[in-house]
Scaffold this active site. Structure first.
Site, short mmCIF file in Angstrom:
data_model
loop_
_atom_site.label_atom_id
_atom_site.label_comp_id
_atom_site.label_asym_id
_atom_site.label_seq_id
_atom_site.Cartn_x
_atom_site.Cartn_y
_atom_site.Cartn_z
N ARG A 147 0.82 -1.20 0.00
CA ARG A 147 0.00 0.00 0.00
C ARG A 147 0.87 1.27 0.00
O ARG A 147 2.05 1.23 0.33
CB ARG A 147 -0.91 0.03 1.24
CG ARG A 147 -1.84 -1.16 1.38
CD ARG A 147 -2.61 -1.09 2.69
NE ARG A 147 -3.55 -2.19 2.88
CZ ARG A 147 -3.26 -3.33 3.49
NH1 ARG A 147 -2.04 -3.52 3.99
NH2 ARG A 147 -4.18 -4.27 3.63
N LYS A 171 -1.54 -2.38 8.27
CA LYS A 171 -2.58 -1.83 9.14
C LYS A 171 -2.45 -2.42 10.54
O LYS A 171 -2.12 -3.60 10.70
CB LYS A 171 -3.97 -2.12 8.55
CG LYS A 171 -4.25 -1.37 7.24
CD LYS A 171 -5.65 -1.67 6.74
CE LYS A 171 -5.96 -0.87 5.48
NZ LYS A 171 -7.33 -1.16 4.97
N HIS A 242 -3.01 2.67 -5.50
CA HIS A 242 -3.80 1.45 -5.30
C HIS A 242 -4.05 0.71 -6.61
O HIS A 242 -4.28 -0.50 -6.60
CB HIS A 242 -5.13 1.80 -4.61
CG HIS A 242 -5.43 0.89 -3.47
ND1 HIS A 242 -4.67 0.85 -2.31
CD2 HIS A 242 -6.42 -0.04 -3.29
CE1 HIS A 242 -5.17 -0.05 -1.49
NE2 HIS A 242 -6.22 -0.61 -2.06
N ARG A 245 -1.41 -1.75 -6.81
CA ARG A 245 -1.70 -2.86 -5.90
C ARG A 245 -2.69 -3.83 -6.55
O ARG A 245 -2.50 -5.05 -6.52
CB ARG A 245 -2.26 -2.30 -4.59
CG ARG A 245 -2.62 -3.35 -3.54
CD ARG A 245 -2.93 -2.64 -2.22
NE ARG A 245 -3.60 -3.47 -1.23
CZ ARG A 245 -2.97 -4.28 -0.38
NH1 ARG A 245 -1.66 -4.40 -0.44
NH2 ARG A 245 -3.65 -4.97 0.52
N HIS A 268 -4.05 -9.09 3.52
CA HIS A 268 -5.49 -9.12 3.79
C HIS A 268 -5.78 -10.05 4.96
O HIS A 268 -5.26 -11.16 5.02
CB HIS A 268 -6.26 -9.63 2.57
CG HIS A 268 -6.34 -8.65 1.45
ND1 HIS A 268 -6.60 -9.01 0.15
CD2 HIS A 268 -6.19 -7.29 1.44
CE1 HIS A 268 -6.62 -7.93 -0.61
NE2 HIS A 268 -6.38 -6.88 0.15
N TYR A 277 -10.43 -10.28 -6.69
CA TYR A 277 -9.54 -10.30 -7.83
C TYR A 277 -9.81 -11.49 -8.75
O TYR A 277 -9.44 -11.46 -9.92
CB TYR A 277 -8.08 -10.30 -7.37
CG TYR A 277 -7.72 -9.02 -6.67
CD1 TYR A 277 -7.60 -7.82 -7.36
CD2 TYR A 277 -7.52 -8.99 -5.28
CE1 TYR A 277 -7.30 -6.63 -6.72
CE2 TYR A 277 -7.22 -7.81 -4.63
CZ TYR A 277 -7.12 -6.64 -5.35
OH TYR A 277 -6.83 -5.47 -4.70
#
Length: 297
Positions: A147, A171, A242, A245, A268, A277
């Site tokens: 990211r 994150k 993004h 990404r 994730h 995806y």
């Protein structure tokens, strides 16, 4: 009081970003305002599931999209779960409330031909630190799928060119190891050598990507570079970090990478997030079929 305690908890204990906390604060403020509109004496403890559903309907009536409404509802659900765990409340009225069905929006990504044009056909001056920095940044985003915030946070010590891997802090400060291919490893080596010669670090920064003044690049700097160069190879409207990404994930799955492996590389938490995806690659497959099959027109 419950709201303030919850927001402090999100910031301090859950280590949510200030931006996330602000999003929660705005959602809860909207919810409390709605409760007062229904009954000026109504508190969070007084609301039931029907009230929360009517608030959701009210947001939709105000023209908000399903994605926006679901994010607001998620904040309220988190608040009630927190209040229940803390013993502040005895029931969770939001538990049974479902948000509106979200519109399925497929991620935007570069086609492989566009990526090839970006890295192989544009004129890059490999003696110019700005060109080298931009190309290295773009290639790192495309070849690892990290990211924008993660690339900004990278330090020199996070890059190991001997083992060809980087340590990424995602994150909630969760860390993961992402492998580096030969091309990006060589590019990083070239970049750091030239950077050290031409851009001395200031403020004792250890940031991998530094601006012309030797300070850590910002998310805005990264966005500007990506937007500038993607504009040269694609006509699609979205040209953000993004997109690279998304391009990484799509390319990996198109070349038969396992979904679980891509999930880990992207950081994730849920496989469902990565699952989108597969829809992207299927849509691309359908387009290829329509163009190539002799019985299609």
């Amino acid at each position: 009081m419950i709201v303030e305690d919850f927001l402090r908890y999100m910031l301090a204990e859950r280590e949510a970003s200030p931006r996330t906390v602000k999003t929660y604060q705005d959602a809860l403020s909207d919810y409390v305002t709605y409760l007062k509109k229904v009954d000026n004496d109504m508190n969070l403890e007084d609301a039931d599931s029907d009230i929360i559903r009517s608030w959701v309907e009210d947001m939709m009536d105000r023209g908000h999209k399903a994605t926006y409404t679901c994010k607001k509802l998620s904040a309220v659900k988190s608040l009630y779960r927190y209040a229940l765990r803390q013993g502040i409340m005895k029931k969770d009225p939001a538990h049974s409330v479902s948000g509106p069905k979200k519109e399925k929006v497929l991620p935007t990504f570069l086609k492989e031909a566009e990526a090839d044009k970006l890295f192989d056909q544009l004129e890059w001056d490999m003696d110019d630190i700005r060109d080298v920095r931009a190309r290295t940044l773009l290639l790192l985003l495309y070849s690892t799928g990290i990211r924008r915030a993660e690339v900004v946070a990278l330090r020199d010590r996070d890059v190991n060119l001997l083992t060809h891997e980087i340590k990424v802090t995602g994150k909630r400060r969760k860390q993961r190891i992402v492998p580096l291919g030969g091309e990006i490893s060589a590019e990083l080596q070239r970049y750091t050598k030239l950077r050290n010669e031409e851009i001395p670090a200031t403020d004792a920064t250890e940031a991998l990507f530094r601006n012309d003044k030797g300070k850590q690049m910002t998310g805005g700097n990264v966005y500007a570079i990506v937007h500038k160069y993607l504009s040269r190879v694609t006509t699609q409207k979205k040209r953000s970090p993004h997109v690279l990404r998304h391009s990484f994930a799509t390319a990996m799955l198109n070349h038969e990478a396992k979904l679980g492996g891509v999930q880990k590389l992207l950081g994730h938490e849920s496989l469902d997030t990565t699952q989108i995806y597969t829809h992207v690659t299927f849509e691309e497959l359908k387009r290829s079929y329509s163009k190539a099959h002799p019985r299609e027109s």
